[in-house]
Design a protein around this motif. Structure first.
Motif, mmCIF file in Angstrom:
data_model
loop_
_atom_site.group_PDB
_atom_site.id
_atom_site.type_symbol
_atom_site.label_atom_id
_atom_site.label_comp_id
_atom_site.label_asym_id
_atom_site.label_seq_id
_atom_site.Cartn_x
_atom_site.Cartn_y
_atom_site.Cartn_z
ATOM 1 N N PHE A 45 0.627 -1.202 -0.033
ATOM 2 C CA PHE A 45 -0.002 -0.113 0.170
ATOM 3 C C PHE A 45 0.937 1.180 -0.076
ATOM 4 N N LEU A 46 0.318 2.340 -0.643
ATOM 5 C CA LEU A 46 0.902 3.504 -0.967
ATOM 6 C C LEU A 46 -0.139 4.514 -0.405
ATOM 7 N N VAL A 47 0.391 5.778 -0.174
ATOM 8 C CA VAL A 47 -0.359 6.800 0.072
ATOM 9 C C VAL A 47 -0.268 8.017 -1.298
ATOM 10 N N LEU A 48 -1.287 8.240 -1.874
ATOM 11 C CA LEU A 48 -1.396 9.151 -2.952
ATOM 12 C C LEU A 48 -1.789 10.391 -2.268
ATOM 13 N N GLN A 49 -0.781 11.383 -1.981
ATOM 14 C CA GLN A 49 -1.107 12.357 -1.181
ATOM 15 C C GLN A 49 -0.951 13.987 -1.880
ATOM 16 N N SER A 50 -2.122 14.847 -1.593
ATOM 17 C CA SER A 50 -2.106 16.174 -2.115
ATOM 18 C C SER A 50 -0.728 16.980 -1.591
ATOM 19 N N MET A 59 -5.261 5.873 0.122
ATOM 20 C CA MET A 59 -4.633 4.654 0.194
ATOM 21 C C MET A 59 -4.851 4.243 -1.193
ATOM 22 N N VAL A 60 -3.594 3.649 -1.830
ATOM 23 C CA VAL A 60 -3.780 3.187 -3.288
ATOM 24 C C VAL A 60 -2.771 1.836 -3.113
ATOM 25 N N ALA A 61 -3.035 0.969 -4.071
ATOM 26 C CA ALA A 61 -2.279 -0.324 -4.313
ATOM 27 C C ALA A 61 -2.420 -0.593 -5.887
ATOM 28 N N THR A 62 -1.146 -1.334 -6.253
ATOM 29 C CA THR A 62 -1.499 -2.001 -7.490
ATOM 30 C C THR A 62 -2.709 -3.079 -7.618
ATOM 31 N N PRO A 63 -3.457 -2.712 -8.717
ATOM 32 C CA PRO A 63 -4.690 -3.748 -8.519
ATOM 33 C C PRO A 63 -4.278 -5.105 -8.900
ATOM 34 N N TYR A 64 -3.035 -5.397 -9.612
ATOM 35 C CA TYR A 64 -2.838 -6.689 -9.862
ATOM 36 C C TYR A 64 -2.652 -7.511 -8.803
ATOM 37 N N ALA A 65 -2.364 -7.019 -7.759
ATOM 38 C CA ALA A 65 -1.991 -7.775 -6.601
ATOM 39 C C ALA A 65 -3.279 -8.294 -6.034
ATOM 40 N N PHE A 66 -4.208 -7.810 -6.484
ATOM 41 C CA PHE A 66 -5.837 -8.136 -5.730
ATOM 42 C C PHE A 66 -6.566 -9.007 -6.965
ATOM 43 N N LYS A 67 -6.304 -8.675 -8.213
ATOM 44 C CA LYS A 67 -7.038 -9.184 -9.252
ATOM 45 C C LYS A 67 -5.889 -9.289 -10.578
ATOM 46 N N TYR A 93 -2.332 2.359 -10.516
ATOM 47 C CA TYR A 93 -2.830 1.947 -9.128
ATOM 48 C C TYR A 93 -4.249 2.088 -8.914
ATOM 49 N N ALA A 94 -4.788 1.769 -7.436
ATOM 50 C CA ALA A 94 -6.250 1.760 -7.481
ATOM 51 C C ALA A 94 -6.441 2.319 -6.071
ATOM 52 N N ILE A 95 -7.464 3.091 -5.878
ATOM 53 C CA ILE A 95 -7.838 3.636 -4.642
ATOM 54 C C ILE A 95 -8.504 2.594 -3.775
ATOM 55 N N LEU A 96 -8.206 2.602 -2.634
ATOM 56 C CA LEU A 96 -8.762 1.701 -1.672
ATOM 57 C C LEU A 96 -10.002 2.328 -0.967
ATOM 58 N N THR A 97 -10.842 1.600 -0.383
ATOM 59 C CA THR A 97 -11.835 2.172 0.637
ATOM 60 C C THR A 97 -11.630 1.192 1.948
ATOM 61 N N LEU A 98 -11.032 2.128 2.793
ATOM 62 C CA LEU A 98 -10.910 1.400 3.850
ATOM 63 C C LEU A 98 -11.897 1.385 4.897
ATOM 64 N N LYS A 99 -12.048 0.024 5.394
ATOM 65 C CA LYS A 99 -13.097 -0.175 6.640
ATOM 66 C C LYS A 99 -12.470 -0.520 7.799
ATOM 67 N N ASP A 100 -13.451 -1.077 8.779
ATOM 68 C CA ASP A 100 -12.552 -1.163 10.032
ATOM 69 C C ASP A 100 -11.607 -2.276 10.049
ATOM 70 N N THR A 101 -11.591 -3.222 9.237
ATOM 71 C CA THR A 101 -10.394 -4.086 9.051
ATOM 72 C C THR A 101 -9.853 -4.151 7.704
ATOM 73 N N LEU A 102 -8.917 -4.633 7.306
ATOM 74 C CA LEU A 102 -8.387 -4.746 6.202
ATOM 75 C C LEU A 102 -9.228 -5.954 5.241
ATOM 76 N N THR A 106 -11.985 -2.555 0.489
ATOM 77 C CA THR A 106 -11.962 -2.857 -0.835
ATOM 78 C C THR A 106 -11.278 -1.994 -1.802
ATOM 79 N N ILE A 107 -11.159 -2.152 -3.000
ATOM 80 C CA ILE A 107 -10.252 -1.570 -3.922
ATOM 81 C C ILE A 107 -11.126 -1.372 -5.164
ATOM 82 N N ASN A 108 -11.030 0.048 -5.735
ATOM 83 C CA ASN A 108 -11.995 0.599 -6.768
ATOM 84 C C ASN A 108 -11.038 0.235 -7.847
ATOM 85 N N LEU A 109 -11.722 -0.782 -8.722
ATOM 86 C CA LEU A 109 -10.996 -1.254 -10.002
ATOM 87 C C LEU A 109 -11.742 -0.393 -11.097
#
Length: 148
Positions: A45-50, A59-67, A93-102, A106-109
């Motif tokens: 995971f990485l941070v795409l920060q203004s 929070m972002v990640a490479t989508p290929y790690a998940f699909k 990269y794809a943006i994550l939607t963080l919930k209470d637990t990892l 979800t990740i927005n593909l």
């Protein structure tokens, strides 16, 4: 350059590492300069920060790690706009939607972030598809260690 981040506090980033979104990001059109900051050396995971606004960070990640079979066609207009000459210059990269637990997160593909590593130009696309499962794709399998 020292910037304040949403998730990591103050972080030092090099000027040449700043990524420019000429049109901003959907919903944040005034935010055009971002830094891509790894959480740590081993995290996917990485941070795409203004650079301008501390509260605007994703929070972002490479989508290929998940699909592993994730793919899309980059429209020619975007290839031109991002000044892409070689496919290997592109990072996705794809943006994550963080919930209470990892596991619940979800990740927005449907809206990948495409970055030309050479020019530091970027754009968040909105893919034309009716597969709404891709909007909130579960990262549960990857979080459990069984990437599929």
């Amino acid at each position: 350059m020292n910037i304040q981040t949403k998730f990591l506090g103050a972080v030092d980033v090099k000027e040449e590492a700043i990524i420019t979104f000429p049109e901003g990001i959907p919903g944040f059109h005034d935010e055009t300069q971002f830094a891509l900051i790894p959480l740590n050396e081993t995290s996917p995971f990485l941070v795409l920060q203004s650079v301008k606004t501390e509260k605007v960070g994703f929070m972002v990640a490479t989508p290929y790690a998940f699909k592993a079979d994730y793919s899309f066609d980059l429209p020619q207009d975007d290839v031109v706009q991002l000044e892409i000459e070689q496919p290997e210059d592109v990072f996705v990269y794809a943006i994550l939607t963080l919930k209470d637990t990892l596991v619940e997160s979800t990740i927005n593909l449907l809206a990948p972030v495409v970055i030309n590593e050479k020019t530091k130009l970027a754009k968040q696309l909105v893919l034309p598809t009716e597969d709404e499962k891709l909007l909130r794709y579960p990262i549960k399998k990857a979080a459990e260690g069984s990437v599929k």
